[in-house]
Design a protein around this motif. Structure first.
Motif, PDB file in Angstrom:
ATOM      1  N   ILE A 142       0.832  -1.205   0.000  1.00 52.90           N
ATOM      2  CA  ILE A 142       0.000   0.000   0.000  1.00 52.90           C
ATOM      3  C   ILE A 142       0.867   1.255   0.000  1.00 52.90           C
ATOM      4  O   ILE A 142       0.520   2.261  -0.621  1.00 52.90           O
ATOM      5  CB  ILE A 142      -0.981  -0.015   1.193  1.00 52.90           C
ATOM      6  N   GLU A 143       2.011   1.200   0.675  1.00 51.54           N
ATOM      7  CA  GLU A 143       2.938   2.331   0.613  1.00 51.54           C
ATOM      8  C   GLU A 143       3.417   2.546  -0.814  1.00 51.54           C
ATOM      9  O   GLU A 143       3.506   3.683  -1.287  1.00 51.54           O
ATOM     10  CB  GLU A 143       4.139   2.082   1.533  1.00 51.54           C
ATOM     11  N   MET A 144       3.733   1.451  -1.517  1.00 52.15           N
ATOM     12  CA  MET A 144       4.190   1.561  -2.895  1.00 52.15           C
ATOM     13  C   MET A 144       3.066   2.034  -3.821  1.00 52.15           C
ATOM     14  O   MET A 144       3.310   2.666  -4.842  1.00 52.15           O
ATOM     15  CB  MET A 144       4.730   0.216  -3.387  1.00 52.15           C
ATOM     16  N   ALA A 145       1.821   1.727  -3.456  1.00 49.60           N
ATOM     17  CA  ALA A 145       0.683   2.205  -4.238  1.00 49.60           C
ATOM     18  C   ALA A 145       0.552   3.720  -4.128  1.00 49.60           C
ATOM     19  O   ALA A 145      -0.090   4.367  -4.949  1.00 49.60           O
ATOM     20  CB  ALA A 145      -0.604   1.531  -3.771  1.00 49.60           C
ATOM     21  N   ASP A 146       1.174   4.278  -3.071  1.00 45.97           N
ATOM     22  CA  ASP A 146       1.267   5.733  -2.888  1.00 45.97           C
ATOM     23  C   ASP A 146      -0.104   6.403  -2.787  1.00 45.97           C
ATOM     24  O   ASP A 146      -0.371   7.407  -3.436  1.00 45.97           O
ATOM     25  CB  ASP A 146       2.081   6.354  -4.031  1.00 45.97           C
ATOM     26  N   ASN A 147      -0.979   5.814  -1.957  1.00 45.16           N
ATOM     27  CA  ASN A 147      -2.288   6.411  -1.702  1.00 45.16           C
ATOM     28  C   ASN A 147      -2.456   6.490  -0.189  1.00 45.16           C
ATOM     29  O   ASN A 147      -2.741   5.483   0.469  1.00 45.16           O
ATOM     30  CB  ASN A 147      -3.399   5.574  -2.349  1.00 45.16           C
ATOM     31  N   HIS A 148      -2.270   7.684   0.348  1.00 46.50           N
ATOM     32  CA  HIS A 148      -2.271   7.860   1.800  1.00 46.50           C
ATOM     33  C   HIS A 148      -3.621   7.517   2.414  1.00 46.50           C
ATOM     34  O   HIS A 148      -3.699   6.918   3.494  1.00 46.50           O
ATOM     35  CB  HIS A 148      -1.892   9.295   2.144  1.00 46.50           C
ATOM     36  N   LEU A 149      -4.712   7.873   1.731  1.00 42.80           N
ATOM     37  CA  LEU A 149      -6.040   7.604   2.285  1.00 42.80           C
ATOM     38  C   LEU A 149      -6.296   6.103   2.361  1.00 42.80           C
ATOM     39  O   LEU A 149      -6.824   5.616   3.368  1.00 42.80           O
ATOM     40  CB  LEU A 149      -7.121   8.279   1.441  1.00 42.80           C
ATOM     41  N   PHE A 150      -5.927   5.373   1.315  1.00 38.60           N
ATOM     42  CA  PHE A 150      -6.057   3.915   1.365  1.00 38.60           C
ATOM     43  C   PHE A 150      -5.276   3.351   2.551  1.00 38.60           C
ATOM     44  O   PHE A 150      -5.743   2.444   3.241  1.00 38.60           O
ATOM     45  CB  PHE A 150      -5.533   3.285   0.071  1.00 38.60           C
ATOM     46  N   LEU A 151      -4.080   3.872   2.766  1.00 37.25           N
ATOM     47  CA  LEU A 151      -3.240   3.369   3.854  1.00 37.25           C
ATOM     48  C   LEU A 151      -3.907   3.584   5.206  1.00 37.25           C
ATOM     49  O   LEU A 151      -3.932   2.681   6.048  1.00 37.25           O
ATOM     50  CB  LEU A 151      -1.872   4.052   3.822  1.00 37.25           C
ATOM     51  N   ARG A 152      -4.471   4.759   5.427  1.00 33.79           N
ATOM     52  CA  ARG A 152      -5.121   5.052   6.699  1.00 33.79           C
ATOM     53  C   ARG A 152      -6.391   4.218   6.891  1.00 33.79           C
ATOM     54  O   ARG A 152      -6.636   3.675   7.970  1.00 33.79           O
ATOM     55  CB  ARG A 152      -5.466   6.545   6.800  1.00 33.79           C
ATOM     56  N   LEU A 153      -7.202   4.124   5.833  1.00 34.20           N
ATOM     57  CA  LEU A 153      -8.431   3.337   5.931  1.00 34.20           C
ATOM     58  C   LEU A 153      -8.122   1.869   6.170  1.00 34.20           C
ATOM     59  O   LEU A 153      -8.781   1.209   6.989  1.00 34.20           O
ATOM     60  CB  LEU A 153      -9.265   3.496   4.647  1.00 34.20           C
ATOM     61  N   TRP A 154      -7.129   1.357   5.452  1.00 34.31           N
ATOM     62  CA  TRP A 154      -6.732  -0.041   5.639  1.00 34.31           C
ATOM     63  C   TRP A 154      -6.253  -0.275   7.068  1.00 34.31           C
ATOM     64  O   TRP A 154      -6.607  -1.274   7.695  1.00 34.31           O
ATOM     65  CB  TRP A 154      -5.629  -0.391   4.645  1.00 34.31           C
TER      66      TRP A 154
END
Length: 208
Positions: A142-154
């Motif tokens: 998810i870090e490599m996907a570079d989407n901060h919102l996805f990271l927080r929601l996940w």
């Protein structure tokens, strides 16, 4: 009590407090210090819970004024997730499915954004690990996907899922390597299929 369970307990108590006090959209909630004293939790734990609720659009902080309950009814995803966070009675399966979909979407993004060197480093890490930590693997994805919102929601969904004491599952190292091999080929179908195999899901083959 673990940090995860502290966080969930604060959210539960805050919801009960809002209901008991008759607070509604636009009303101001007590300060961080007052909540800490009233709920009997440390200020740092209360602060983290409030940050998560603000991220989900349930509350908003106005500089110099305080924190207020937001009207989030127009935001379907936020409304859906907030239901899971605040009411856990029947949400176990929904949380698990939503967490899975976030992971799959991030794999799709990673196909576009991960280079072969990064993938090779992850393969090396997986091969050297006696037991691959599932959370660590997908955190890196998810870090490599570079989407901060996805990271927080996940992260929120993952912690909530574990707080419900769902049975722990161990996954095979080979399945993580299959995902990385598929990512290296930039093939979305193979990547999603490898993810379904990891999670032992059958829907992929039924739909394709």
């Amino acid at each position: 009590m673990t940090n995860t369970k502290v966080y969930i307990e604060i959210v539960k108590q805050l919801r009960e407090m809002i209901t008991m006090d008759g607070l509604k959209t636009g009303d101001k909630i007590p300060s961080e210090r007052e909540l800490s004293e009233r709920l009997n939790f440390g200020r740092s734990s209360v602060r983290e819970a409030l940050r998560a609720l603000e991220l989900l659009g349930l509350i908003e902080t106005r500089r110099g004024e305080g924190t207020f309950i937001r009207d989030f009814r127009g935001h379907q995803l936020v409304q859906l997730l907030s239901t899971f966070i605040l009411q856990d009675e029947k949400a176990i399966r929904d949380v698990y499915e939503t967490k899975n979909y976030i992971e799959m979407d991030c794999l799709r993004l990673a196909i576009q954004r991960m280079d072969n060197l990064t993938i090779d480093h992850m393969k090396e890490w997986v091969n050297k690990s006696d037991c691959v930590q599932d959370d660590e693997f997908f955190y890196q994805i998810i870090e490599m996907a570079d989407n901060h919102l996805f990271l927080r929601l996940w992260g929120i969904l993952k912690e909530y899922y574990y707080s419900l004491d769902f049975p722990h599952r161990d996954y095979k190292k080979e399945n993580y390597l299959l995902i990385l091999e598929a990512l290296a080929t930039k093939d979305e179908s193979k990547t999603v299929a490898a993810y379904y195999e990891l999670r032992n899901l059958s829907c992929f083959n039924d739909k394709n």
